[in-house]
Design a protein around this motif. Structure first.
Motif, PDB file in Angstrom:
ATOM      1  N   LEU B  97       0.830  -1.205   0.000  1.00 39.24           N
ATOM      2  CA  LEU B  97       0.000   0.000   0.000  1.00 39.24           C
ATOM      3  C   LEU B  97       0.862   1.252   0.000  1.00 39.24           C
ATOM      4  O   LEU B  97       2.021   1.224   0.409  1.00 39.24           O
ATOM      5  CB  LEU B  97      -0.908   0.036   1.236  1.00 39.24           C
ATOM      6  CG  LEU B  97      -0.219   0.138   2.595  1.00 39.24           C
ATOM      7  CD1 LEU B  97      -1.100   0.890   3.562  1.00 39.24           C
ATOM      8  CD2 LEU B  97       0.106  -1.243   3.138  1.00 39.24           C
ATOM      9  N   GLN B  98       0.245   2.321  -0.485  1.00 36.82           N
ATOM     10  CA  GLN B  98       0.887   3.636  -0.380  1.00 36.82           C
ATOM     11  C   GLN B  98      -0.036   4.573   0.386  1.00 36.82           C
ATOM     12  O   GLN B  98       0.105   4.756   1.572  1.00 36.82           O
ATOM     13  CB  GLN B  98       1.265   4.147  -1.774  1.00 36.82           C
ATOM     14  CG  GLN B  98       2.451   3.349  -2.335  1.00 36.82           C
ATOM     15  CD  GLN B  98       2.820   3.744  -3.743  1.00 36.82           C
ATOM     16  OE1 GLN B  98       2.599   4.872  -4.175  1.00 36.82           O
ATOM     17  NE2 GLN B  98       3.388   2.811  -4.490  1.00 36.82           N
ATOM     18  N   CYS B  99      -1.063   5.122  -0.282  1.00 43.54           N
ATOM     19  CA  CYS B  99      -1.945   6.028   0.463  1.00 43.54           C
ATOM     20  C   CYS B  99      -2.844   5.267   1.424  1.00 43.54           C
ATOM     21  O   CYS B  99      -3.307   5.821   2.412  1.00 43.54           O
ATOM     22  CB  CYS B  99      -2.789   6.873  -0.490  1.00 43.54           C
ATOM     23  SG  CYS B  99      -4.218   6.002  -1.157  1.00 43.54           S
ATOM     24  N   GLY B 100      -3.136   4.017   1.120  1.00 40.29           N
ATOM     25  CA  GLY B 100      -3.932   3.198   2.026  1.00 40.29           C
ATOM     26  C   GLY B 100      -5.427   3.264   1.821  1.00 40.29           C
ATOM     27  O   GLY B 100      -6.169   2.563   2.506  1.00 40.29           O
ATOM     28  N   PHE B 101      -5.894   4.085   0.875  1.00 41.48           N
ATOM     29  CA  PHE B 101      -7.342   4.240   0.740  1.00 41.48           C
ATOM     30  C   PHE B 101      -8.009   2.949   0.279  1.00 41.48           C
ATOM     31  O   PHE B 101      -9.075   2.570   0.770  1.00 41.48           O
ATOM     32  CB  PHE B 101      -7.695   5.378  -0.229  1.00 41.48           C
ATOM     33  CG  PHE B 101      -9.150   5.733  -0.172  1.00 41.48           C
ATOM     34  CD1 PHE B 101      -9.624   6.605   0.788  1.00 41.48           C
ATOM     35  CD2 PHE B 101     -10.053   5.155  -1.042  1.00 41.48           C
ATOM     36  CE1 PHE B 101     -10.983   6.899   0.872  1.00 41.48           C
ATOM     37  CE2 PHE B 101     -11.403   5.442  -0.970  1.00 41.48           C
ATOM     38  CZ  PHE B 101     -11.867   6.324  -0.002  1.00 41.48           C
ATOM     39  N   CYS B 102      -7.358   2.261  -0.654  1.00 46.12           N
ATOM     40  CA  CYS B 102      -7.971   1.037  -1.200  1.00 46.12           C
ATOM     41  C   CYS B 102      -7.766  -0.155  -0.272  1.00 46.12           C
ATOM     42  O   CYS B 102      -8.364  -1.210  -0.477  1.00 46.12           O
ATOM     43  CB  CYS B 102      -7.368   0.698  -2.574  1.00 46.12           C
ATOM     44  SG  CYS B 102      -5.654   0.097  -2.477  1.00 46.12           S
ATOM     45  N   THR B 103      -6.867   0.008   0.714  1.00 46.06           N
ATOM     46  CA  THR B 103      -6.321  -1.149   1.430  1.00 46.06           C
ATOM     47  C   THR B 103      -7.342  -1.977   2.217  1.00 46.06           C
ATOM     48  O   THR B 103      -7.303  -3.213   2.134  1.00 46.06           O
ATOM     49  CB  THR B 103      -5.158  -0.701   2.345  1.00 46.06           C
ATOM     50  OG1 THR B 103      -4.289   0.144   1.567  1.00 46.06           O
ATOM     51  CG2 THR B 103      -4.376  -1.894   2.854  1.00 46.06           C
ATOM     52  N   CYS B 134      -6.611   0.157  -7.304  1.00 45.25           N
ATOM     53  CA  CYS B 134      -5.606   0.868  -6.511  1.00 45.25           C
ATOM     54  C   CYS B 134      -4.949   1.886  -7.420  1.00 45.25           C
ATOM     55  O   CYS B 134      -4.473   1.547  -8.496  1.00 45.25           O
ATOM     56  CB  CYS B 134      -4.562  -0.111  -5.979  1.00 45.25           C
ATOM     57  SG  CYS B 134      -3.208   0.754  -5.134  1.00 45.25           S
ATOM     58  N   ARG B 135      -4.972   3.141  -6.981  1.00 51.66           N
ATOM     59  CA  ARG B 135      -4.415   4.189  -7.848  1.00 51.66           C
ATOM     60  C   ARG B 135      -2.957   4.463  -7.509  1.00 51.66           C
ATOM     61  O   ARG B 135      -2.331   5.318  -8.131  1.00 51.66           O
ATOM     62  CB  ARG B 135      -5.242   5.467  -7.712  1.00 51.66           C
ATOM     63  CG  ARG B 135      -6.685   5.207  -8.045  1.00 51.66           C
ATOM     64  CD  ARG B 135      -7.484   6.462  -8.140  1.00 51.66           C
ATOM     65  NE  ARG B 135      -7.257   7.112  -9.419  1.00 51.66           N
ATOM     66  CZ  ARG B 135      -7.990   8.113  -9.879  1.00 51.66           C
ATOM     67  NH1 ARG B 135      -8.974   8.584  -9.147  1.00 51.66           N
ATOM     68  NH2 ARG B 135      -7.735   8.656 -11.047  1.00 51.66           N
ATOM     69  N   CYS B 136      -2.386   3.798  -6.503  1.00 51.87           N
ATOM     70  CA  CYS B 136      -1.013   4.100  -6.097  1.00 51.87           C
ATOM     71  C   CYS B 136      -0.010   3.032  -6.499  1.00 51.87           C
ATOM     72  O   CYS B 136       0.980   3.311  -7.144  1.00 51.87           O
ATOM     73  CB  CYS B 136      -0.915   4.264  -4.584  1.00 51.87           C
ATOM     74  SG  CYS B 136      -1.979   5.539  -3.904  1.00 51.87           S
ATOM     75  N   THR B 137      -0.246   1.806  -6.106  1.00 51.77           N
ATOM     76  CA  THR B 137       0.856   0.828  -6.066  1.00 51.77           C
ATOM     77  C   THR B 137       1.230   0.234  -7.416  1.00 51.77           C
ATOM     78  O   THR B 137       2.324  -0.306  -7.546  1.00 51.77           O
ATOM     79  CB  THR B 137       0.480  -0.371  -5.176  1.00 51.77           C
ATOM     80  OG1 THR B 137      -0.669  -1.012  -5.759  1.00 51.77           O
ATOM     81  CG2 THR B 137       0.153   0.058  -3.771  1.00 51.77           C
TER      82      THR B 137
HETATM   83  S1  FES Z   1      -2.681   2.442  -1.894  1.00 53.77           S
HETATM   84 FE1  FES Z   1      -3.535   4.276  -2.634  1.00 53.77          FE
HETATM   85  S2  FES Z   1      -5.239   3.544  -3.746  1.00 53.77           S
HETATM   86 FE2  FES Z   1      -4.204   1.736  -3.265  1.00 53.77          FE
END
Ligand code: FES
Ligand SMILES: Cc1cc2nc3c(=O)[nH]c(=O)nc-3n(C[C@H](O)[C@H](O)[C@H](O)COP(=O)(O)OP(=O)(O)OC[C@H]3O[C@@H](n4cnc5c(N)ncnc54)[C@H](O)[C@@H]3O)c2cc1C
Ligand code: FES
Lengths: 283, 171
Positions: B97-103, B134-137
């Protein structure tokens, strides 16, 4: 997004559901909710009452006697996708179930809901046409059987009369069958999907039932392809390709933001050939 | 109004709700369980994924009333900092995870994936998380995390706490 307000009922029997549904014209059946709830959130549908059929026993059963399948309306896509009898004996439906949407959608959505909704881009209608399925509809004055050819009538239009509930989908085993789909990359719906069901005599095609979804206002049988395939050698890819040209002839192919009608019609040929080859390989 | 009796994370609740209340809003607003997120609200992203009778569902596309009589598990019921679920530990260890929103939704989906298929290939993992965006990883580390969690669960490793996992000397 919040839906319009509605009354909620969860009847425990089919009779009670029919009674609740029959008494009013502003009520709708709720099955998996994965077409209806998104539409209600967008206020494209505002039923005054929802009759949730999830608690009705028997609608969730799959019966297979070695020859014929009887699938209850509430059977989910995920249950079909995990069914070994289906994988072996009617793999076209198994293919389609495995490629609907995503795992969570498959965990909730039902075969009865998909058929009843009549979405022109849904996967099952083409498969049910190719399988020659029978849909059993329960109403206040009894039950009637409708063939898939007569059931899917147009865009979001089926043979279900007001007050009727689809209870069962049945069809004969079709081991040499397959479904091939050009999947929309975001939604998973069929841009184009083709179901093929072959009867093979030795190495040649005896009879073929081919149906296309995603292209017209409703799924349809590709009659000219069916005729052209008769007598073709099952392993002859060129002959199959040739027989599958003009799969969408005579159909008004839809144009929208996702694809032009010309493109959809061209892809119908490509996916018809893929479905037929896959079905032939299973025979 | 409709009375719903729902078991959430092993506790029984009884609430008067409007039939149109979505399960995700029931969890977040009525029960205060804000671990379940709303991403798209259009049945696409999977941020709202919870387990309903052990099976992954998008709680933005289920009415709370439909969950009446059933059991829901949210990320809060999956594990906690005193005893992380192996999937939670693997997401941490493999930087899933990065931002954690989807986690939260992603972890719940991945747990359902291993229920159906305890030893998935990378391709099966990717197909299994099709319902979660997931928009980050870029998903690479999520796939690694699921692989690691599958191995840990197969070996039946005990749950560890966050304190145990922190590097030596950190507080
Ligand atoms: S960790 Fe940011 S949307 Fe998946
Ligand atoms: C993100 C997403 C992706 C999807 N991708 C695909 C896809 O790739 N391919 C595809 O084919 N579909 C797709 N779908 C739709 C999905 O398959 C739905 O589950 C299905 O179309 C409807 O089934 P349901 O059980 O959810 O029905 P519901 O949404 O509950 O009902 C749909 C309609 O049918 C009526 N109805 C339901 N059951 C009955 C019954 N037994 N008798 C009479 N009327 C009934 C309802 O009143 C309603 O009008 C997708 C949906 C989502 C949210
Ligand atoms: S918030 Fe439910 S799927 Fe995106």
């Amino acid at each position: 997004m919040i839906t319009a307000a509605f009354e909620y009922y969860r009847p425990a029997s089919l009779d009670e559901a029919l009674r609740l549904l029959g008494g009013r014209d502003d009520a709708k059946i709720l099955a998996g909710g994965h077409s209806l709830i998104p539409m209600m959130k967008l206020r494209l549908a505002e039923p005054a009452a929802l009759i949730d059929i999830a608690a009705i026993p028997d609608l969730g059963r799959i019966d297979f006697d070695g020859k014929r399948f009887r699938i209850g309306a509430l059977v989910t896509h995920a249950t079909l996708a995990a069914n070994r009898d289906l994988e072996k004996n009617a793999p076209a439906l198994w293919d389609a179930a495995n490629h609907i949407g995503d795992p969570q959608v498959r965990n909730r959505g039902t075969i009865g809901g998909s058929a009843s909704h009549g979405d022109p881009s849904a996967d099952y209608p083409s498969v049910l046409l190719a399988l020659g399925a029978t849909l059993s509809l329960a109403g206040k004055s009894g039950s009637r059987d409708v063939g898939a050819d007569a059931f899917f009538r147009g865009m979001f239009d089926t043979a279900l009369a007001p007050g009727e509930i689809l209870t069962t989908v049945s069809f004969d085993a079709a081991p040499a069958s397959a479904y091939a789909k050009y999947q929309h990359p975001a939604s998973g719906y069929a841009m184009v999907g083709v179901a093929a069901n072959l009867r093979l005599n030795g190495g040649t095609v005896g009879e073929a039932r081919i149906a296309v979804t995603g292209v017209g206002d409703s799924a349809f049988r590709a009659g000219n392809v069916e005729k052209a395939l008769a007598g073709a050698r099952a392993g002859d890819a060129d002959a199959i390709k040739k027989a599958c040209s003009n799969a969408a002839s005579g159909v008004d192919a839809r144009s929208d933001s996702q694809a032009s009608g010309t493109y959809r019609a061209a892809m119908a040929d490509v996916y018809a050939a893929r479905a037929v080859s896959a079905a032939a390989a299973r025979g | 109004m409709e009375t719903v009796n729902i078991e959430v994370n092993g506790r029984s609740y009884s609430n008067e709700v409007e039939p149109r209340l979505l399960l995700v809003h029931y969890l977040r607003d009525t029960l205060g369980l804000t671990g379940t997120h709303v991403g798209c609200d259009t049945s696409s992203c999977g941020a709202c994924t919870v387990l309903l009778d052990g099976i992954s569902v998008k709680s933005c596309t289920v009415f709370a009333a439909q969950a009446g009589g059933h059991a829901v598990t949210t990320i809060e019921g999956i594990g906690n900092s005193g005893a992380l679920h192996p999937m939670q530990e693997a997401f941490w260890a493999k930087h899933g995870l990065q931002c954690g929103f989807c986690t939260p939704g992603m972890i719940v989906s991945c747990i359902d994936l291993l229920r159906r298929n305890p030893d998935p290939s990378d391709a099966e993992i990717r197909a299994g998380i099709e319902g979660n965006l997931c928009r980050c990883t870029g998903y690479e580390n999520i796939v690694r995390a699921v692989r690691a969690a599958a191995a840990a669960m197969k070996a039946d490793e005990p749950r560890r706490s966050v304190a145990e996992l922190l590097p030596v000397g950190a507080s």
